[in-house]
Design a protein around this motif. Structure first.
Motif, PDB file in Angstrom:
ATOM      1  N   LEU A 131      32.614  38.140  37.282  1.00  0.00           N
ATOM      2  CA  LEU A 131      33.694  38.946  37.861  1.00  0.00           C
ATOM      3  C   LEU A 131      33.652  40.371  37.316  1.00  0.00           C
ATOM      4  O   LEU A 131      33.761  41.338  38.080  1.00  0.00           O
ATOM      5  CB  LEU A 131      35.045  38.310  37.554  1.00  0.00           C
ATOM      6  CG  LEU A 131      36.280  39.135  37.963  1.00  0.00           C
ATOM      7  CD1 LEU A 131      36.318  39.352  39.466  1.00  0.00           C
ATOM      8  CD2 LEU A 131      37.562  38.468  37.482  1.00  0.00           C
ATOM      9  N   ASN A 132      33.497  40.513  36.005  1.00  0.00           N
ATOM     10  CA  ASN A 132      33.490  41.860  35.422  1.00  0.00           C
ATOM     11  C   ASN A 132      32.351  42.708  35.964  1.00  0.00           C
ATOM     12  O   ASN A 132      32.524  43.897  36.229  1.00  0.00           O
ATOM     13  CB  ASN A 132      33.382  41.763  33.898  1.00  0.00           C
ATOM     14  CG  ASN A 132      34.725  41.622  33.227  1.00  0.00           C
ATOM     15  OD1 ASN A 132      35.617  40.941  33.738  1.00  0.00           O
ATOM     16  ND2 ASN A 132      34.903  42.246  32.088  1.00  0.00           N
ATOM     17  N   GLN A 134      30.773  42.487  38.911  1.00  0.00           N
ATOM     18  CA  GLN A 134      31.005  42.891  40.296  1.00  0.00           C
ATOM     19  C   GLN A 134      32.165  43.874  40.426  1.00  0.00           C
ATOM     20  O   GLN A 134      32.115  44.813  41.216  1.00  0.00           O
ATOM     21  CB  GLN A 134      31.256  41.652  41.160  1.00  0.00           C
ATOM     22  CG  GLN A 134      30.040  40.734  41.281  1.00  0.00           C
ATOM     23  CD  GLN A 134      28.823  41.474  41.811  1.00  0.00           C
ATOM     24  OE1 GLN A 134      28.839  42.045  42.898  1.00  0.00           O
ATOM     25  NE2 GLN A 134      27.748  41.482  41.020  1.00  0.00           N
ATOM     26  N   ALA A 135      33.217  43.676  39.629  1.00  0.00           N
ATOM     27  CA  ALA A 135      34.352  44.604  39.668  1.00  0.00           C
ATOM     28  C   ALA A 135      33.935  45.981  39.159  1.00  0.00           C
ATOM     29  O   ALA A 135      34.337  47.010  39.719  1.00  0.00           O
ATOM     30  CB  ALA A 135      35.506  44.049  38.842  1.00  0.00           C
ATOM     31  N   ALA A 138      31.976  47.825  41.717  1.00  0.00           N
ATOM     32  CA  ALA A 138      32.843  48.220  42.834  1.00  0.00           C
ATOM     33  C   ALA A 138      33.883  49.255  42.418  1.00  0.00           C
ATOM     34  O   ALA A 138      34.651  49.722  43.266  1.00  0.00           O
ATOM     35  CB  ALA A 138      33.541  46.984  43.400  1.00  0.00           C
ATOM     36  N   ARG A 140      36.502  48.760  40.421  1.00  0.00           N
ATOM     37  CA  ARG A 140      37.836  48.149  40.501  1.00  0.00           C
ATOM     38  C   ARG A 140      38.270  47.616  39.139  1.00  0.00           C
ATOM     39  O   ARG A 140      37.440  47.276  38.294  1.00  0.00           O
ATOM     40  CB  ARG A 140      37.849  47.032  41.540  1.00  0.00           C
ATOM     41  CG  ARG A 140      37.627  47.519  42.965  1.00  0.00           C
ATOM     42  CD  ARG A 140      37.476  46.370  43.939  1.00  0.00           C
ATOM     43  NE  ARG A 140      37.286  46.831  45.300  1.00  0.00           N
ATOM     44  CZ  ARG A 140      38.235  46.922  46.231  1.00  0.00           C
ATOM     45  NH1 ARG A 140      39.482  46.558  45.923  1.00  0.00           N
ATOM     46  NH2 ARG A 140      37.979  47.344  47.436  1.00  0.00           N
ATOM     47  N   VAL A 480      34.080  34.866  43.006  1.00  0.00           N
ATOM     48  CA  VAL A 480      33.970  36.166  42.353  1.00  0.00           C
ATOM     49  C   VAL A 480      34.147  37.287  43.370  1.00  0.00           C
ATOM     50  O   VAL A 480      34.902  38.243  43.145  1.00  0.00           O
ATOM     51  CB  VAL A 480      32.613  36.292  41.628  1.00  0.00           C
ATOM     52  CG1 VAL A 480      32.315  37.747  41.266  1.00  0.00           C
ATOM     53  CG2 VAL A 480      32.599  35.423  40.384  1.00  0.00           C
ATOM     54  N   ARG A 481      33.495  37.164  44.518  1.00  0.00           N
ATOM     55  CA  ARG A 481      33.595  38.208  45.539  1.00  0.00           C
ATOM     56  C   ARG A 481      35.031  38.358  46.034  1.00  0.00           C
ATOM     57  O   ARG A 481      35.546  39.480  46.185  1.00  0.00           O
ATOM     58  CB  ARG A 481      32.660  37.879  46.701  1.00  0.00           C
ATOM     59  CG  ARG A 481      32.611  38.985  47.774  1.00  0.00           C
ATOM     60  CD  ARG A 481      31.708  38.636  48.931  1.00  0.00           C
ATOM     61  NE  ARG A 481      32.244  37.540  49.727  1.00  0.00           N
ATOM     62  CZ  ARG A 481      31.714  36.329  49.791  1.00  0.00           C
ATOM     63  NH1 ARG A 481      30.621  36.049  49.096  1.00  0.00           N
ATOM     64  NH2 ARG A 481      32.254  35.389  50.545  1.00  0.00           N
ATOM     65  N   CYS A 483      37.798  37.574  44.455  1.00  0.00           N
ATOM     66  CA  CYS A 483      38.645  38.130  43.393  1.00  0.00           C
ATOM     67  C   CYS A 483      38.507  39.652  43.321  1.00  0.00           C
ATOM     68  O   CYS A 483      39.496  40.377  43.155  1.00  0.00           O
ATOM     69  CB  CYS A 483      38.290  37.510  42.047  1.00  0.00           C
ATOM     70  SG  CYS A 483      38.848  35.807  41.839  1.00  0.00           S
ATOM     71  N   VAL A 484      37.274  40.135  43.443  1.00  0.00           N
ATOM     72  CA  VAL A 484      37.057  41.581  43.392  1.00  0.00           C
ATOM     73  C   VAL A 484      37.785  42.273  44.542  1.00  0.00           C
ATOM     74  O   VAL A 484      38.352  43.368  44.375  1.00  0.00           O
ATOM     75  CB  VAL A 484      35.551  41.893  43.421  1.00  0.00           C
ATOM     76  CG1 VAL A 484      35.309  43.394  43.593  1.00  0.00           C
ATOM     77  CG2 VAL A 484      34.877  41.390  42.158  1.00  0.00           C
ATOM     78  N   GLU A 485      37.820  41.638  45.682  1.00  0.00           N
ATOM     79  CA  GLU A 485      38.435  42.245  46.856  1.00  0.00           C
ATOM     80  C   GLU A 485      39.933  42.502  46.693  1.00  0.00           C
ATOM     81  O   GLU A 485      40.479  43.414  47.323  1.00  0.00           O
ATOM     82  CB  GLU A 485      38.196  41.362  48.090  1.00  0.00           C
ATOM     83  CG  GLU A 485      36.740  41.355  48.557  1.00  0.00           C
ATOM     84  CD  GLU A 485      36.476  40.318  49.643  1.00  0.00           C
ATOM     85  OE1 GLU A 485      37.415  39.523  49.943  1.00  0.00           O
ATOM     86  OE2 GLU A 485      35.352  40.286  50.184  1.00  0.00           O
ATOM     87  N   MET A 487      41.398  43.337  43.820  1.00  0.00           N
ATOM     88  CA  MET A 487      41.644  44.240  42.696  1.00  0.00           C
ATOM     89  C   MET A 487      41.770  45.674  43.193  1.00  0.00           C
ATOM     90  O   MET A 487      41.026  46.099  44.083  1.00  0.00           O
ATOM     91  CB  MET A 487      40.510  44.137  41.672  1.00  0.00           C
ATOM     92  CG  MET A 487      40.338  42.755  41.074  1.00  0.00           C
ATOM     93  SD  MET A 487      38.831  42.570  40.057  1.00  0.00           S
ATOM     94  CE  MET A 487      39.301  43.509  38.614  1.00  0.00           C
TER      95      MET A 487
END
Length: 501
Positions: A131-132, A134-135, A138, A140, A480-481, A483-485, A487
């Motif tokens: 998660l970290n 990808q965020a 991005a 985020r 994970v994808r 969750c990033v969306e 944020m």
């Protein structure tokens, strides 16, 4: 038992004021009386090394420990959030990966996620399951949502980028408000007891005398007490970590405010980029045996992304540690105890852990040798573990395009590191030793990010049916994808919660 009553801290900066703030919380004003005195000696004439700091997640625990409100801290220091460190051109030119904080995937059948990922042939990138990571890519950020049990959003790990001089000033205000006394001056002479060898008093330029029971050396690379007065030997690690210089310069902010540090490999070292709210910190860490200072300076200036706000300044250092950090009635904290280059942002954490270790083992006037011995044992273990983790980044390079990188690729490494590399190369096993700083996901991301792929995987991974394992791995990536969306952007989060004036 007689308590030590007079504690003297030599040096301010981040190390000195972190120490003062933490000790003040524990020692001053207890039971309605000031049973201890805390005095910090520093000189405005002496600069500090801090150039804009990147940190790791334990800094949050320290700030909470001394009562700093996180939003106030970020406003006061121009700080931003950090989800990890991106490494560019370290394995080979053109490659990049991130050492992101927090977990990579989640366990299945009592095995770490990466064992199932390896069994399936390492589909996609390991970054897809963090998660970290990808965020960060991005741009985020959000704080953890502990009420969302079972979601990656429940336990987001993060740290900060901030202005070190502003942090020291904030800590100073908190420490002085708690009763720490600051004395302006430079030390002219250290007087020791003829019998025990303990430090008894400091004589400042101008003649002022400062007596103490216990002395804490936070004088940075000067090491005024532990080296100049006590002569504690230094264990040099430059044969494993040859970088011994850094140019540093701030630039105007440009582009999006990204929630990660960037470390870009250069011909004879590497370059950092640390984004703060009000500026960007930049520096070039290099090995003087492979490149001269003038060329390294030009390398830094030629690759800045924004307008330089000052002239670059040089920092010269030697990597290694004191044989002992605590001797007699003196303990060294911060750069006076040793130096590890800033590649993994560990400098402030090593200060923090030293302070907490000192509080745990705080002596009385007998200065029992067992206290110092245990402190030094833990100090050595921590420094050597962090040392090995940093060496790993250099050793795993596959670059041969410069003498520096060929040296790093071909050099011998400590046996403690070689054993870890050998263990992972066989079947992806990770060995975390005791309470050491870097956890299994950290070692995993650097191993894989720099191209060390295991020859096999844990045999128990075969017990899970392949379609089930594939569905599990695919689900982690999807979660994970998603969750990033949800944020917000890093910049929007800061604007809403902790924008600097």
């Amino acid at each position: 038992m007689r308590e030590i009553r007079r504690i003297v801290i030599v040096g301010g900066g981040t190390a000195g004021w972190m120490t003062a703030a933490a000790l003040a919380l524990r020692l001053l004003g207890k039971d309605g009386e000031a049973r201890w005195s805390l005095q910090l000696i520093e000189s405005d004439e002496i600069g500090i090394v801090g150039v804009g700091e990147a940190t790791i997640p334990p800094i949050r625990n320290f700030n909470a420990f001394i009562g700093l409100d996180e939003d106030e801290f970020l406003r006061e220091t121009g700080g931003s959030f950090k989800l990890g460190i991106e490494f560019v051109d370290w394995g080979e030119r053109g490659e990049r990966y991130m050492h992101a904080f927090g977990d990579v995937g989640r366990p299945l059948d009592a095995l770490p996620f990466h064992q199932h990922w390896l069994r399936l042939g390492a589909p996609g990138s390991l970054a897809d399951y963090s998660l970290n990571n990808q965020a960060a890519l991005a741009g985020r950020f959000m704080r953890p949502r502990p009420e969302m049990a079972g979601s990656p959003l429940a336990g987001i790990a993060y740290a900060f980028h901030f202005d070190a001089s502003r942090y020291a000033a904030l800590l100073r205000r908190h420490a002085e408000a708690a009763g720490v006394q600051r004395t302006e001056g430079r030390i002219a002479r250290v007087e020791r007891d003829d019998g025990s060898g303990h430090i008894r008093r400091l004589v400042l330029q101008g003649g002022q005398v400062v007596d103490g029971d216990f002395f804490i050396d936070c004088s940075g690379l000067h090491a005024l007490l532990i080296d100049k007065a006590l002569g504690v030997p230094f264990e040099d690690w430059s044969h494993w970590l040859p970088c011994d210089r850094a140019w540093a310069v701030p630039t105007a902010s440009c582009g999006p405010l990204l929630p990660f540090t960037r470390a870009t490999a250069q011909e004879s070292g590497w370059q950092w980029r640390i984004p703060l709210q009000h500026r960007t910190g930049n520096g070039h860490v290099f090995a003087s045996a492979f490149v001269d200072e003038a060329t390294a300076r030009e390398t830094l200036l030629s690759q800045l992304e924004g307008e330089a706000l000052a002239e670059p300044r040089i920092i010269r250092f030697r990597t290694g540690r004191r044989r002992e950090a605590w001797v007699g009635n003196c303990v060294a904290i911060g750069l006076s105890s040793g130096f590890l280059e800033p590649l993994e942002s560990t400098s402030i954490h090593l200060i923090q852990s030293a302070i907490l270790r000192l509080i745990e083992l705080l002596p009385d006037t007998e200065f029992a040798s067992a206290n110092a011995a245990e402190y030094n044992r833990q100090f050595a273990a921590e420094m050597e573990s962090v040392r090995d983790f940093i060496i790993l980044h250099y050793k795993l390079t596959r670059r041969g395009d410069s003498p520096f990188w060929r040296h790093c690729r071909d050099m011998a490494v400590p046996e403690s590191l070689w054993a870890r590399m050998d263990l992972f190369a066989a079947a992806g096993h990770l060995d975390r030793r005791g309470q050491e700083l870097f956890s299994e996901p950290s070692w995993l991301q650097v191993f894989v990010g720099q191209g060390l792929r295991p020859r096999g995987h844990h045999p128990l991974a075969e017990l899970s049916a392949r379609p089930r394992a594939q569905a599990f791995v695919d689900d982690v990536r999807t979660v994970v994808r998603r969750c990033v969306e949800v944020m917000p952007s890093h910049a929007d989060f800061i604007a809403a919660h902790c924008a600097a004036p």
